[in-house]
Motif scaffolding. Structure first.
Motif, mmCIF file in Angstrom:
data_model
loop_
_atom_site.group_PDB
_atom_site.id
_atom_site.type_symbol
_atom_site.label_atom_id
_atom_site.label_comp_id
_atom_site.label_asym_id
_atom_site.label_seq_id
_atom_site.Cartn_x
_atom_site.Cartn_y
_atom_site.Cartn_z
ATOM 1 N N GLU A 84 24.647 76.012 26.671
ATOM 2 C CA GLU A 84 26.047 76.352 26.429
ATOM 3 C C GLU A 84 26.257 77.873 26.513
ATOM 4 O O GLU A 84 27.188 78.342 27.160
ATOM 5 C CB GLU A 84 26.480 75.841 25.056
ATOM 6 N N ASP A 94 32.810 76.429 29.543
ATOM 7 C CA ASP A 94 32.457 75.777 28.282
ATOM 8 C C ASP A 94 31.876 74.407 28.582
ATOM 9 O O ASP A 94 32.502 73.599 29.286
ATOM 10 C CB ASP A 94 33.695 75.615 27.396
ATOM 11 N N ASP A 96 30.409 70.618 27.318
ATOM 12 C CA ASP A 96 30.652 69.621 26.284
ATOM 13 C C ASP A 96 29.301 69.223 25.697
ATOM 14 O O ASP A 96 28.558 68.446 26.298
ATOM 15 C CB ASP A 96 31.363 68.412 26.893
ATOM 16 N N LYS A 97 28.972 69.760 24.522
ATOM 17 C CA LYS A 97 27.655 69.529 23.932
ATOM 18 C C LYS A 97 27.484 68.107 23.399
ATOM 19 O O LYS A 97 26.411 67.760 22.931
ATOM 20 C CB LYS A 97 27.378 70.540 22.818
ATOM 21 N N ARG A 98 28.508 67.280 23.522
ATOM 22 C CA ARG A 98 28.350 65.868 23.149
ATOM 23 C C ARG A 98 27.563 65.110 24.217
ATOM 24 O O ARG A 98 27.061 64.021 23.965
ATOM 25 C CB ARG A 98 29.710 65.217 22.943
ATOM 26 N N LYS A 99 27.450 65.695 25.407
ATOM 27 C CA LYS A 99 26.696 65.077 26.497
ATOM 28 C C LYS A 99 25.194 65.198 26.231
ATOM 29 O O LYS A 99 24.750 66.044 25.456
ATOM 30 C CB LYS A 99 27.016 65.760 27.828
#
Length: 117
Positions: A84, A94, A96-99
């Motif tokens: 990130e 940016d 998506d750190k949910r990935k």
């Protein structure tokens, strides 16, 4: 013939985004997609999808695990936070750190390739 997207170092299995300079090295193997690169990496002793082991002792903690020798950024070893930060600093993107971390690594590889040249 299309240009490969990834390079795998044959002696340690590390995965790199394709660049003509790296491709000219005799230790590099070309790969067209991330899955193939990861397979080649595993065969060479690398483990690009390995989970973290037990926490290291405080004195053994590296300053930045996503950095290799000579302070180079190694996408295949970076965690979500490092990916990130790298994407934000280098490309103003940016993530998506949910990935999944592998999906983020592929996304960063695409950013690197799109901005070469």
């Amino acid at each position: 013939m299309p240009t490969p997207k990834y390079l795998v170092r044959s002696d340690n299995g590390r995965i790199f985004a394709y660049t003509p300079q790296l491709a000219s090295l005799p230790t590099m193997m070309e790969s067209m997609d991330l899955e193939e690169a990861q397979m080649l990496s595993r065969k060479r002793g690398g483990n690009p999808t390995a989970s973290r082991g037990p926490d290291p002792e405080p004195n053994d903690t590296p300053a930045n695990e996503g950095q290799g020798e000579n302070d180079e950024f190694v996408i295949s070893k970076a965690n979500k936070d490092e990916l990130e930060a790298f994407a934000k600093e280098q490309f103003d993107v940016d993530l998506d750190k949910r990935k999944k971390v592998d999906d983020l690594r592929a996304e960063v590889m695409e950013l690197v390739q799109a901005n070469e040249g």
